[in-house]
Structure formats: structure tokens, C-alpha cells
Design a protein around this motif. Sequence first.
Motif, short mmCIF file in Angstrom:
data_model
loop_
_atom_site.label_atom_id
_atom_site.label_comp_id
_atom_site.label_asym_id
_atom_site.label_seq_id
_atom_site.Cartn_x
_atom_site.Cartn_y
_atom_site.Cartn_z
N ASP A 33 0.84 -1.19 0.00
CA ASP A 33 0.00 0.00 0.00
C ASP A 33 0.87 1.24 0.00
O ASP A 33 1.81 1.37 0.78
N LYS A 34 0.54 2.17 -0.88
CA LYS A 34 1.27 3.43 -0.94
C LYS A 34 0.80 4.32 0.21
O LYS A 34 -0.40 4.45 0.45
N PRO A 35 1.74 4.92 0.96
CA PRO A 35 1.34 5.77 2.08
C PRO A 35 0.44 6.92 1.61
O PRO A 35 0.67 7.51 0.55
N LEU A 36 -0.57 7.20 2.38
CA LEU A 36 -1.50 8.28 2.05
C LEU A 36 -1.04 9.56 2.72
O LEU A 36 -0.82 9.61 3.92
N ILE A 37 -0.88 10.61 1.92
CA ILE A 37 -0.46 11.91 2.44
C ILE A 37 -1.44 12.97 1.97
O ILE A 37 -1.58 13.22 0.77
N PRO A 38 -2.13 13.60 2.91
CA PRO A 38 -3.09 14.65 2.52
C PRO A 38 -2.37 15.92 2.09
O PRO A 38 -1.16 16.07 2.29
N ALA A 39 -3.11 16.84 1.50
CA ALA A 39 -2.55 18.13 1.13
C ALA A 39 -2.09 18.85 2.38
O ALA A 39 -2.70 18.72 3.46
N PRO A 40 -1.00 19.60 2.30
CA PRO A 40 -0.50 20.32 3.47
C PRO A 40 -1.47 21.40 3.93
O PRO A 40 -2.30 21.86 3.13
N PRO A 41 -1.36 21.83 5.18
CA PRO A 41 -2.25 22.87 5.67
C PRO A 41 -1.99 24.20 4.98
O PRO A 41 -0.86 24.50 4.59
N ALA A 74 15.58 19.31 8.24
CA ALA A 74 16.86 19.96 8.53
C ALA A 74 18.04 19.11 8.07
O ALA A 74 19.09 19.65 7.72
N HIS A 75 17.90 17.80 8.08
CA HIS A 75 19.01 16.92 7.73
C HIS A 75 19.24 16.87 6.22
O HIS A 75 20.37 17.01 5.75
N THR A 76 18.18 16.67 5.45
CA THR A 76 18.32 16.50 4.01
C THR A 76 18.13 17.80 3.24
O THR A 76 18.54 17.90 2.08
N GLY A 77 17.47 18.78 3.86
CA GLY A 77 17.17 20.03 3.17
C GLY A 77 15.94 19.95 2.28
O GLY A 77 15.59 20.94 1.62
N GLN A 78 15.28 18.80 2.25
CA GLN A 78 14.11 18.65 1.38
C GLN A 78 12.94 19.49 1.90
O GLN A 78 12.61 19.47 3.09
N ILE A 79 12.33 20.23 1.00
CA ILE A 79 11.18 21.08 1.34
C ILE A 79 9.91 20.23 1.27
O ILE A 79 9.63 19.59 0.26
N LEU A 80 9.14 20.26 2.34
CA LEU A 80 7.91 19.48 2.42
C LEU A 80 6.67 20.33 2.15
O LEU A 80 5.69 19.84 1.59
N VAL A 81 6.71 21.58 2.59
CA VAL A 81 5.59 22.51 2.39
C VAL A 81 6.18 23.87 2.03
O VAL A 81 7.17 24.29 2.64
N GLN A 82 5.55 24.56 1.09
CA GLN A 82 6.05 25.88 0.75
C GLN A 82 4.93 26.77 0.22
O GLN A 82 3.99 26.31 -0.42
N TYR A 87 2.17 18.43 10.82
CA TYR A 87 1.98 17.80 9.52
C TYR A 87 3.24 17.04 9.10
O TYR A 87 3.18 15.89 8.66
N GLY A 88 4.37 17.69 9.23
CA GLY A 88 5.62 17.05 8.82
C GLY A 88 5.93 15.80 9.61
O GLY A 88 6.31 14.76 9.04
N PHE A 89 5.79 15.86 10.92
CA PHE A 89 6.10 14.70 11.76
C PHE A 89 5.10 13.55 11.55
O PHE A 89 5.46 12.39 11.68
N ARG A 90 3.86 13.90 11.24
CA ARG A 90 2.84 12.87 11.07
C ARG A 90 3.03 12.09 9.77
O ARG A 90 2.84 10.86 9.73
N TYR A 91 3.44 12.75 8.72
CA TYR A 91 3.41 12.11 7.41
C TYR A 91 4.78 11.84 6.77
O TYR A 91 4.84 11.20 5.72
N TYR A 92 5.86 12.29 7.39
CA TYR A 92 7.17 12.11 6.78
C TYR A 92 8.18 11.57 7.79
O TYR A 92 7.97 11.65 8.99
N GLN A 93 9.30 11.06 7.27
CA GLN A 93 10.38 10.60 8.12
C GLN A 93 11.71 10.82 7.40
O GLN A 93 11.77 10.84 6.16
N THR A 94 12.76 11.00 8.19
CA THR A 94 14.11 11.04 7.64
C THR A 94 14.65 9.62 7.65
O THR A 94 14.77 9.00 8.70
N HIS A 95 14.94 9.12 6.47
CA HIS A 95 15.32 7.72 6.34
C HIS A 95 16.78 7.58 5.91
O HIS A 95 17.22 8.24 4.97
#
Length: 381
Positions: free
Chosen positions: A21-29, A41-49, A267-275
Motif C-alpha cells: 500500500d502506498k502511504p497516504l499523504i493529505p494536502a498540506p495545511p 533539517a538533515h536533508t534540506g528537502q522542502i515538504l511545504v512551501q 503535519y511534517g512529523f505525522r506524514y514524513y520521516q528522515t530515512h
Amino acid sequence: MIKRIAACLILLFGAVQAHADKPLIPAPPELAADAYLLLDAHTGQILVQHNIDKQIPPASLTKMMTAYIVSEEIEKGAIKESDPVRISEKAWKKGGSKMFVKVGDKVPVIDLLRGVIVQSGNDASIALAEYVSGSEEVFAEVMNQQAELLGMEDTHFVNATGWPADGHLTTARDLGTLARALIADHPDHYDIYSEKYFNYAGINQPNRNRLLWRDPAVDGIKTGHTEAAGYCLVASAVKRGMRLISVVVGTDSDEQRAAESQKLLAYGFRYYQTHKVYSSSDVLQTERIWGGVAPEVGIAVAEDVFATIPRGGEDSIKADLIVDGELEAPLEKGEPVGKVVVTLDGETIADVEAVAAEDVEKAGFFKRIWDALKRFVMSFF
């Protein structure tokens, strides 16, 4: 010529289901703010902008750069935390938020740094600027030089405090870049950003970052407010090994900047992780090497590889090892041999250098001749 060696190094974490199953991620707030940003902060990837390249007055978020430069000077040994700094009349007279130092006082650098970070003191900011560079004007030039080094392309500083001034501008993207640098480059001083109070001369002032009281995961960073900038907050928090940075600028109140920042972080902590995709000690695979004492060499990555992925999305990660042509001895450990491209659902999330995992010395004359012959024959197949 670049030769693709491994079409798909699939990372296995337990048994991979055929139809995972593909993880479900709603639209950001959507926030009540002029601009906002959420990044890993670790990867620099932008999650919401939103409006992250719009130039805005940074108000007291400016003091993040002031503090960064002071920490740089301490680390280089140009100044010491214990150095006494004489307070000038200009520093003492400056309006706005204050540490309440007095003209002629000699205040240690580290106390002034706390005055900048915790109390947002304009007087402390000017005092440090004058101590480091001789004047606030020259210090502003240093701030701009440092901004350029950090890649803050749309930022220009005029002063050390964030006092409103023509041309004193930044962006949410650049503030995120500065926040990452604060955390990564000066971890000892970053601890100051989590301090809730600082008492100087009998005056105990609280940190203006409300999230320090509301969320134990939050450990910084800085607030700002002017009429033009609105209420602003750059915040950072750590949960389950993941550090996020939020930038919220142009809200209507102190309460609102805190609440909107909380929405982003949650939102970030609920739906993403640093892997952690690979460790630098991992041998990804072995490759044929010609003319060496050994017939093969291990391939690794130069440093640990991290990626920001949807929570629970490890099984969707794939990686391609691309080697730059055929490998020949001698080869030193750590020598670049190609790259590793990591993708998630077809989108590149990491592109890193591949290196030799060990030394391979050149073989003797007869072994090299034999390898050359085999190589020649194989070229026809």
C-alpha cells in the motif's frame, strides 16, 4: 562514458509485499501567513512551501545571522566567549527590545549572545556587531558576505537588529537555509535557542518563542515582529530522529505565528520521516577491475545517505549505481567511480558520489598482460 551497472538495487527492509500500500499523504495545511516553509533539517528537502521566494522584511529574525557570525568568530578563535565588550552609546540608545545593558558596561560575549537569542536585544546585537567588526555598518557587510556563502541568494542586510530599513530583505527559503546552518555549524551555541529565560542585571526576560512552552520537541529558534513584517517565527523540533524547520512570516499576532508553526510541524512529523538509505560503510556491490591484484572492487558511498520519505514508504525506494566506464587499477579507497541515484516512485530523492570501498593495487606485469588480453577478447562479445 557512463555505464549503468545496476539497473535496480532494491532496498529490502523485511519482506516486500507484491502490492504494498502506498502511504497516504493529505494536502498540506494552508496557513494564515504571507509566506511559509517546512523542511527537513538533515536533508534540506522542502515538504511545504508558499511564497518562499517572496522578499520580505525579516524583523528580528535578522538576529539569527548576527548570532551565527558571532559563533563563527568564536569558533575561529577571533574572539572568546569571556571577552568583555564595552557598551557604546549607540547600542544603549537603540529602541525596541532590549537586554538593558548600560553605556560603559563591560559585558561578556556569551552574555550578549544570550541577550540576542533569548531576549532579542537590539542593544546586545549592536554591541556584538561593533565588537566583531568595529561598526554596525561594517558588520552588515560581513552579514551579506556570509549570506552569500550560505547560498541565501535573495537576502540583503542593512543592520544587525532587523530594525526597519530600505533594502533590508530576505525570503522564507533563505531563512530556512540560515536555520539549517545555525543548527549544523554551531551545535554548542544552538542550545541557547531552547533557553526559556535569561536574567541580566536583575531583569528576567522570557524567550518570545511560545512553542518552547507548548511542545517539548521544539528547541528553537527565533521570533520577529515589525509592522511591515508582521509576526514571524522560525522554529525547529525533533521527533523520532527527525528534525524539522518551519518558517512562518507575516501573521497577525504572537499567538497566530505560534499556532500556524505548530500546524506545519505536526503535519511534517505525522506524514514524513528522515530515512537512512545507505551507510558509508555499506558495500553496495562489487565491480570488475582490470589490471589489479584483485579481480573486483567493492563500491560504496562517500558518506551516509539520507532521504526524506513518506512515513512507511521504505519499500518504494530504489537505487541505481552508475559507474563511469570500466575500472582500472590502481584505485584508492574513497576514489570516485560514479554515482548512486536514489528514487522514490520514480522521483529522484538523492544523487550521491559512488567511491571505491578499498584500495586495489596495480598487478604485476604478466597479470596485467593477461587482463588486457581477456579484455580485448571480451570486447567482441
